[in-house]
Scaffold this active site. Structure first.
Site, mmCIF file in Angstrom:
data_model
loop_
_atom_site.group_PDB
_atom_site.id
_atom_site.type_symbol
_atom_site.label_atom_id
_atom_site.label_comp_id
_atom_site.label_asym_id
_atom_site.label_seq_id
_atom_site.Cartn_x
_atom_site.Cartn_y
_atom_site.Cartn_z
ATOM 1 N N TYR A 46 0.900 -1.213 0.024
ATOM 2 C CA TYR A 46 0.082 -0.057 0.086
ATOM 3 C C TYR A 46 1.019 1.199 0.057
ATOM 4 C CZ TYR A 46 -4.183 -2.860 1.092
ATOM 5 O OH TYR A 46 -5.238 -4.067 0.907
ATOM 6 N N SER A 150 -5.721 -14.158 0.998
ATOM 7 C CA SER A 150 -6.534 -13.356 0.479
ATOM 8 C C SER A 150 -6.806 -13.685 -1.144
ATOM 9 C CB SER A 150 -5.883 -11.898 0.543
ATOM 10 O OG SER A 150 -6.723 -11.206 -0.082
ATOM 11 N N ASN A 151 -8.155 -13.636 -1.461
ATOM 12 C CA ASN A 151 -8.356 -14.053 -2.898
ATOM 13 C C ASN A 151 -7.920 -15.501 -3.164
ATOM 14 O OD1 ASN A 151 -9.034 -11.250 -3.541
ATOM 15 N ND2 ASN A 151 -6.956 -10.865 -2.907
ATOM 16 N N TRP A 199 -13.411 -7.606 1.165
ATOM 17 C CA TRP A 199 -12.709 -6.221 0.552
ATOM 18 C C TRP A 199 -13.457 -5.621 -0.353
ATOM 19 C CZ3 TRP A 199 -11.194 -5.624 -4.512
ATOM 20 C CH2 TRP A 199 -10.950 -6.592 -5.077
ATOM 21 N N LEU A 202 -18.753 -2.422 -0.044
ATOM 22 C CA LEU A 202 -19.807 -1.627 -0.555
ATOM 23 C C LEU A 202 -20.027 -1.539 -2.184
ATOM 24 C CD1 LEU A 202 -19.190 1.702 1.398
ATOM 25 C CD2 LEU A 202 -20.561 -0.480 2.168
ATOM 26 N N GLY A 203 -18.832 -2.522 -2.879
ATOM 27 C CA GLY A 203 -19.100 -2.600 -4.144
ATOM 28 C C GLY A 203 -18.883 -1.391 -4.939
#
Length: 285
Positions: A46, A150-151, A199, A202-203
């Site tokens: 990040y 993750s993913n 993650w 809220l899309g």
């Protein structure tokens, strides 16, 4: 170890977002903790490998007891950067690297240990024994408490689970991203006793055109329940029986509190299906 029902995502605190000052980040850490958000989500990448250190400086300035918050970070995704000798985006999960990167994140965040350490994305070259070796060493040294991914798909999770315990899978799931709902992924995580984190929970609700079917339904139900679109999108996830932990990305203290308050709300079953149908574009079978 328990994470807060809503997790604060920190990606936009730094260079990739609002570029908050140390004082501003400290204010948000303190306000979030006061409002019920004690868990903070990071990744080494990040802010082009800078945001962790900026958060760490602010956390140190806050004087908050380390035991009062939970810090999550991720590693493995390598980006082209002046800070790295990477020619292209790729993944790296050899044991030495995982250990070194966990220690680097801990140093950046000035936090002594990570409550949760995740592999950012699956790699075709990852080897379960290498990853297990790294996780075992980090846990034995008290540098990480829990491990997750993750993913990752269920098959990829099963491949790793043969060698190391996985506690979380951070996935994209929202009112506009239904893949994990439409498939067996959430059921598979529940069977494996792995908790999902969401993650972008809220899309893409703020990117919908005014005349979009889902936008019209959101507007109608927001009026009915006297809540915001963001709260309604979060309620859509909360209604699912999988104890999904949403990772919110807002840098607004007031908006973060509104989303925490959503945990005390509910919507009717048929209204949930109205949202589901509006997002899918077709009614259920």
């Amino acid at each position: 170890m328990k994470l807060s029902p809503v997790i604060q995502g920190c990606m936009t605190y730094g260079k990739w977002g609002k570029q908050l000052s140390t004082q501003q980040i400290t204010q948000r850490i303190e306000a979030n903790l006061e409002n019920g958000i004690s868990s903070f989500d990071h990744a080494d990448i990040y802010g082009d490998y800078t945001t962790e250190a900026e958060f760490g400086k602010a956390f140190k300035a806050s004087k908050i007891n380390r035991k009062d918050i939970q810090i999550i970070s991720k590693c493995g995704l390598q980006l082209p950067s002046k800070k790295r000798q990477n020619q292209l985006k790729h993944y790296q999960y050899n044991a030495d690297y995982i250990i070194a990167q966990a220690k680097q994140s801990i140093a950046n965040l000035e936090c002594d240990y990570l409550d949760v350490f995740l592999l950012h994305r699956p790699s075709p070259l990852m080897q379960s024994d290498e990853i297990a070796e790294a996780v075992e060493q980090l846990q034995s040294q008290g540098l990480i408490k829990q491990f997750g991914v993750s993913n990752f798909s269920l098959a990829q999770i099963d491949y790793l689970s043969a060698s190391v315990e996985i506690c979380y899978n951070q996935i994209q799931i929202s009112i506009t991203h239904l893949d994990a709902i439409e498939s067996d992924h959430l059921y598979g995580l529940a069977q494996r006793q792995i908790q999902p984190m969401a993650w972008q929970p809220l899309g893409d609700i703020f990117k919908l055109s005014p005349n979009a079917r889902l936008n019209k339904m959101l507007t109608e139900l927001c009026m009915k329940y006297s809540i915001t679109e963001a709260q309604l999108a979060l309620l859509f996830l909360n209604k699912l029986p999988f104890d999904i932990l949403p990772i919110i990305g807002t840098t607004s203290i007031n908006r973060a509190k509104l989303l925490v308050d959503t945990q005390q709300l509910d919507i009717e079953r048929q209204d949930w299906f109205k949202l589901y149908e509006a997002s899918r574009g077709v009614e259920v079978a």
